[in-house]
Design a protein around this motif. Structure first.
Motif, PDB file in Angstrom:
ATOM      1  N   SER A   1      -7.524  -4.999  23.604  1.00 13.96           N
ATOM      2  CA  SER A   1      -7.247  -5.907  22.476  1.00 13.96           C
ATOM      3  C   SER A   1      -6.334  -5.247  21.452  1.00 13.96           C
ATOM      4  CB  SER A   1      -8.557  -6.352  21.821  1.00 13.96           C
ATOM      5  OG  SER A   1      -9.264  -5.246  21.299  1.00 13.96           O
ATOM      6  N   SER A   2      -6.501  -3.945  21.226  1.00 13.35           N
ATOM      7  CA  SER A   2      -5.621  -3.241  20.279  1.00 13.35           C
ATOM      8  C   SER A   2      -4.180  -3.236  20.782  1.00 13.35           C
ATOM      9  CB  SER A   2      -6.111  -1.802  20.070  1.00 13.35           C
ATOM     10  OG  SER A   2      -7.386  -1.783  19.478  1.00 13.35           O
ATOM     11  N   ASP A   3      -3.997  -2.980  22.073  1.00 16.11           N
ATOM     12  CA  ASP A   3      -2.646  -2.949  22.649  1.00 16.11           C
ATOM     13  C   ASP A   3      -1.980  -4.320  22.591  1.00 16.11           C
ATOM     14  OD1 ASP A   3      -2.996  -0.292  23.194  1.00 16.11           O
ATOM     15  OD2 ASP A   3      -3.488  -0.581  25.317  1.00 16.11           O
ATOM     16  N   VAL A   4      -2.745  -5.363  22.920  1.00 21.05           N
ATOM     17  CA  VAL A   4      -2.170  -6.704  23.004  1.00 21.05           C
ATOM     18  C   VAL A   4      -1.956  -7.307  21.615  1.00 21.05           C
ATOM     19  CG1 VAL A   4      -2.573  -9.085  23.777  1.00 21.05           C
ATOM     20  CG2 VAL A   4      -3.121  -7.173  25.294  1.00 21.05           C
ATOM     21  N   CYS A   5      -2.971  -7.259  20.754  1.00 19.99           N
ATOM     22  CA  CYS A   5      -2.874  -7.903  19.432  1.00 19.99           C
ATOM     23  C   CYS A   5      -1.789  -7.262  18.569  1.00 19.99           C
ATOM     24  CB  CYS A   5      -4.213  -7.833  18.710  1.00 19.99           C
ATOM     25  SG  CYS A   5      -5.493  -8.858  19.465  1.00 19.99           S
ATOM     26  N   ALA A   6      -1.505  -5.976  18.800  1.00 21.06           N
ATOM     27  CA  ALA A   6      -0.468  -5.298  18.016  1.00 21.06           C
ATOM     28  C   ALA A   6       0.923  -5.854  18.293  1.00 21.06           C
ATOM     29  CB  ALA A   6      -0.498  -3.805  18.300  1.00 21.06           C
ATOM     30  N   LYS A   7       1.064  -6.668  19.346  1.00 26.23           N
ATOM     31  CA  LYS A   7       2.365  -7.283  19.670  1.00 26.23           C
ATOM     32  C   LYS A   7       2.517  -8.658  19.041  1.00 26.23           C
ATOM     33  CE  LYS A   7       1.832  -7.130  24.110  1.00 26.23           C
ATOM     34  NZ  LYS A   7       2.117  -7.250  25.556  1.00 26.23           N
ATOM     35  N   PHE A   8       1.469  -9.167  18.395  1.00 29.62           N
ATOM     36  CA  PHE A   8       1.504 -10.510  17.823  1.00 29.62           C
ATOM     37  C   PHE A   8       1.251 -10.452  16.313  1.00 29.62           C
ATOM     38  CE2 PHE A   8       0.444 -11.117  22.255  1.00 29.62           C
ATOM     39  CZ  PHE A   8       1.154 -12.260  22.612  1.00 29.62           C
TER      40      PHE A   8
END
Length: 260
Positions: free
Chosen positions: A116-123
């Motif tokens: 979630s940290s990796d993915v949400c940091a792109k949005f």
């Protein structure tokens, strides 16, 4: 002989135990620390409690609930309630227990935090509160599947759901104002469209009346007026009432006398 039989029965009872596997769960026997490849799906299992035990695991859909603060692309923190839906693949439960142990839910939670940290940091934070949320959930799920497969195969992720998303106060107010402005703009656009349609309707109606008058005036020839006058005289002659008719021989002017 009878006494020996009783002794043997007592020894058998002491050295064997029974586990009951119910619907919706499986049992895996562990003997001297080694897991059996056989997965028991239902019924009773006999085992020696001194050297063996039977581990029971659910094969139904399970729900891990978390409340986390997720990072966004602009560096904000978004609080959200998370549900991770998963189930164990029946035939691969021995592998999961051997590699992750019975505390595999803590592994799933750790994998989620990383993904979630990796993915949400792109949005952006606003994306988590909009139609982009489904895309974020799917990307987290895919990332988790990749990381879990590296550690142990046998955990099937069904869905990752982000609920009760709470944006930072300032951002939430800004988004609300933006949405309100968009709604006001859409409402004004609708009003303008309605006004334009009404104006077009009146123009068409006026043109129709003008064309009708033009056609009527062009069609009223002297001959047609004379025919209409004759028809009017004929209708008046059939009337039983007393009437006074003033005419120049072309068009009648009817005067009804006051009978009072």
């Amino acid at each position: 002989m009878k006494k020996e039989f009783l002794v043997l029965g007592a020894i058998a009872l002491l050295t064997n135990s029974c586990a009951v596997i119910r619907p919706g769960e499986t049992g895996v026997k562990q003997t001297l620390g080694k897991f059996s490849d056989e997965v028991i799906t239902q019924g009773t299992v006999l085992y020696n409690p001194f050297i063996s035990k039977v581990l029971k695991e659910s094969t139904q859909t399970n729900n891990i609930k978390l409340v986390l603060s997720l990072p966004s692309k602009e560096g904000l923190s978004v609080n959200s309630e998370i549900s991770i839906l998963y189930r164990l693949e029946k035939n691969k439960i021995p592998s999961v227990l051997e590699n992750l142990g019975q505390e595999y839910e803590s592994i799933i939670t750790s994998v989620f935090r990383s993904a979630s940290s990796d993915v949400c940091a792109k949005f952006y934070a606003k994306d988590m509160h909009s139609g982009m949320r489904a895309k974020i959930e799917e990307e987290i799920k895919v990332k988790m599947e990749e990381n879990l497969t590296k550690q142990a195969d046998g955990i099937e992720l069904i869905a990752v759901l982000m609920k009760s998303i709470q944006l930072p106060n300032g951002l939430a107010s800004s988004i609300e104002r933006k949405l309100q402005a968009e709604q006001d703009a859409m409402r004004m656009e609708f009003i303008l469209q309605q006004a334009t349609l009404e104006a077009d309707r009146k123009i068409i109606e006026a043109k129709g009346e003008r064309d009708a008058q033009k056609i009527l005036s062009e069609g009223l020839t002297d001959k047609l007026i004379q025919i209409r006058s004759i028809e009017a005289f004929r209708e008046l002659s059939r009337s039983q009432n007393t009437k006074i008719i003033i005419t120049d021989g072309k068009t009648p002017l009817l005067i009804e006398p006051d009978i009072n």
